[in-house]
Design a protein around this motif. Structure first.
Motif, short mmCIF file in Angstrom:
data_model
loop_
_atom_site.label_atom_id
_atom_site.label_comp_id
_atom_site.label_asym_id
_atom_site.label_seq_id
_atom_site.Cartn_x
_atom_site.Cartn_y
_atom_site.Cartn_z
N VAL A 136 0.87 -1.17 0.00
CA VAL A 136 0.00 0.00 0.00
C VAL A 136 0.92 1.22 0.00
O VAL A 136 1.54 1.54 1.01
CB VAL A 136 -0.93 0.02 1.22
CG1 VAL A 136 -1.78 1.29 1.22
CG2 VAL A 136 -1.82 -1.22 1.25
N PRO A 192 -5.27 5.48 0.27
CA PRO A 192 -4.92 5.17 1.67
C PRO A 192 -5.19 6.29 2.66
O PRO A 192 -5.49 6.03 3.83
CB PRO A 192 -3.42 4.85 1.60
CG PRO A 192 -2.94 5.52 0.36
CD PRO A 192 -4.08 5.51 -0.59
N PHE A 215 -6.61 -2.30 5.86
CA PHE A 215 -7.54 -1.79 4.85
C PHE A 215 -8.51 -2.88 4.43
O PHE A 215 -8.16 -4.06 4.37
CB PHE A 215 -6.78 -1.27 3.64
CG PHE A 215 -6.02 0.00 3.88
CD1 PHE A 215 -6.00 0.59 5.13
CD2 PHE A 215 -5.31 0.61 2.86
CE1 PHE A 215 -5.31 1.77 5.36
CE2 PHE A 215 -4.62 1.79 3.08
CZ PHE A 215 -4.63 2.36 4.33
N GLY A 216 -9.70 -2.45 4.06
CA GLY A 216 -10.76 -3.39 3.74
C GLY A 216 -10.53 -4.20 2.48
O GLY A 216 -11.03 -5.32 2.37
N ASP A 217 -9.77 -3.68 1.51
CA ASP A 217 -9.59 -4.38 0.24
C ASP A 217 -8.24 -5.08 0.13
O ASP A 217 -7.81 -5.45 -0.96
CB ASP A 217 -9.77 -3.42 -0.94
CG ASP A 217 -8.68 -2.36 -1.02
OD1 ASP A 217 -7.96 -2.16 0.00
OD2 ASP A 217 -8.52 -1.73 -2.08
N VAL A 218 -7.55 -5.26 1.26
CA VAL A 218 -6.24 -5.91 1.26
C VAL A 218 -6.34 -7.26 1.97
O VAL A 218 -6.90 -7.35 3.07
CB VAL A 218 -5.18 -5.03 1.96
CG1 VAL A 218 -3.85 -5.77 2.05
CG2 VAL A 218 -5.01 -3.71 1.22
N GLU A 264 -10.77 0.21 8.04
CA GLU A 264 -11.16 -0.71 6.99
C GLU A 264 -11.92 -0.02 5.85
O GLU A 264 -12.08 -0.59 4.77
CB GLU A 264 -11.99 -1.85 7.59
CG GLU A 264 -11.14 -2.75 8.49
CD GLU A 264 -11.98 -3.71 9.32
OE1 GLU A 264 -13.23 -3.67 9.19
OE2 GLU A 264 -11.39 -4.47 10.10
N GLU A 265 -12.37 1.22 6.08
CA GLU A 265 -12.99 2.00 5.00
C GLU A 265 -11.97 2.43 3.95
O GLU A 265 -12.33 2.73 2.82
CB GLU A 265 -13.66 3.25 5.56
CG GLU A 265 -14.91 2.98 6.37
CD GLU A 265 -15.50 4.26 6.96
OE1 GLU A 265 -16.58 4.17 7.54
OE2 GLU A 265 -14.84 5.32 6.83
N ARG A 266 -10.70 2.46 4.33
CA ARG A 266 -9.66 2.90 3.40
C ARG A 266 -9.35 1.79 2.41
O ARG A 266 -9.56 0.61 2.67
CB ARG A 266 -8.38 3.31 4.14
CG ARG A 266 -8.55 4.30 5.26
CD ARG A 266 -9.38 5.49 4.89
NE ARG A 266 -8.99 6.11 3.63
CZ ARG A 266 -9.82 6.80 2.85
NH1 ARG A 266 -11.09 6.94 3.19
NH2 ARG A 266 -9.38 7.34 1.74
N SER A 267 -8.82 2.18 1.24
CA SER A 267 -8.49 1.22 0.21
C SER A 267 -7.05 1.40 -0.25
O SER A 267 -6.42 2.42 0.00
CB SER A 267 -9.43 1.38 -0.99
OG SER A 267 -9.18 2.60 -1.66
N ARG A 268 -6.56 0.40 -0.94
CA ARG A 268 -5.19 0.44 -1.46
C ARG A 268 -4.97 1.65 -2.37
O ARG A 268 -3.90 2.25 -2.38
CB ARG A 268 -4.94 -0.86 -2.24
CG ARG A 268 -3.50 -1.09 -2.63
CD ARG A 268 -3.41 -2.26 -3.61
NE ARG A 268 -3.97 -3.48 -3.04
CZ ARG A 268 -3.24 -4.43 -2.47
NH1 ARG A 268 -1.94 -4.30 -2.39
NH2 ARG A 268 -3.81 -5.53 -2.01
N ARG A 269 -5.99 2.01 -3.15
CA ARG A 269 -5.85 3.13 -4.10
C ARG A 269 -5.99 4.49 -3.43
O ARG A 269 -5.55 5.50 -3.97
CB ARG A 269 -6.89 2.99 -5.20
CG ARG A 269 -6.64 1.82 -6.14
CD ARG A 269 -7.60 1.84 -7.30
NE ARG A 269 -7.34 0.77 -8.25
CZ ARG A 269 -8.02 0.59 -9.37
NH1 ARG A 269 -9.02 1.40 -9.68
NH2 ARG A 269 -7.72 -0.41 -10.18
#
Length: 202
Positions: free
Chosen positions: A39, A124, A67-70, A117-122
């Motif tokens: 990330v 951060p 993060f939620g999408d990792v 967890e609301e954050r994403s790899r794209r």
């Protein structure tokens, strides 16, 4: 005019230097090579990658939000603690992963909470800073880092950028830890215009 180098004008240190054996750093960007997790939003992520490879021998504790999408794979549960954000109690779960590379004992402490967890790899970093939910994110993040500083008691807290720079303020004077603050982007240091902070932006 270029002058010749000269020693600093400070009194000599009589005692022998003690090298820190345990350094803790806390960043929103994170890399876990063993799990293929990456990330990164720019230069800070690259510095972190280099730390994982070239840090002096000893224990390097790395604190990151999950993060939620990792996909982090299996992690061991470490602890759960409570912090208060905006008058409400929040529970944070901590998971741990350990590895060793060339004498560097790398310990990842990964924090689980709805705001993280609301954050994403794209994306951060939460924004804009005028949103109350973003301010709650950073309050939660800094308090969680402070909790682990108290718990792990590292020799040095290496604070990368402003994101976790408030963590030492949540620690009592008696528990303070030597801190290094490195600003990776001096043009943007988390400026908040308080005139625009109210519930209509949340």
């Amino acid at each position: 005019v270029v002058k010749e180098s000269c020693p600093p004008a400070c009194p000599p240190i009589s005692e022998s230097r003690t090298e820190p054996q345990h350094v803790l750093t806390a960043t929103i960007e994170h890399t876990i090579p063993e799990r293929g997790v990456k990330v990164s939003a720019g230069g800070l992520g690259k510095v972190l990658d280099q730390m994982l490879r070239e840090h002096p021998k000893g224990t390097l504790s790395l604190v990151h939000p999950m993060f939620g999408d990792v996909d982090y794979g299996h992690l061991d549960f470490y602890k759960e603690f409570k912090v208060v954000v905006d008058g409400k109690a929040q529970m944070v779960k901590v998971y741990i992963l350990k590895s060793e590379l060339d004498g560097i004992q790398r310990h990842w402490y990964l924090l689980s909470h709805e705001l993280f967890e609301e954050r994403s790899r794209r994306a951060p970093y939460p924004s804009p800073m005028t949103k109350l939910r973003v301010l709650r994110f950073f309050s939660l993040w800094n308090q969680a880092v402070a909790e682990l500083l108290r718990d792990l008691k590292p020799d040095v807290y290496h604070c990368m950028d402003y994101h976790a720079a408030l963590a030492p303020l949540y620690i009592s004077r008696e528990e303070q830890i030597p801190t290094i603050l490195v600003l990776h982007n001096a043009d943007y240091c988390g400026i908040i215009e308080t005139d625009f902070i109210n519930d209509r932006f949340w």
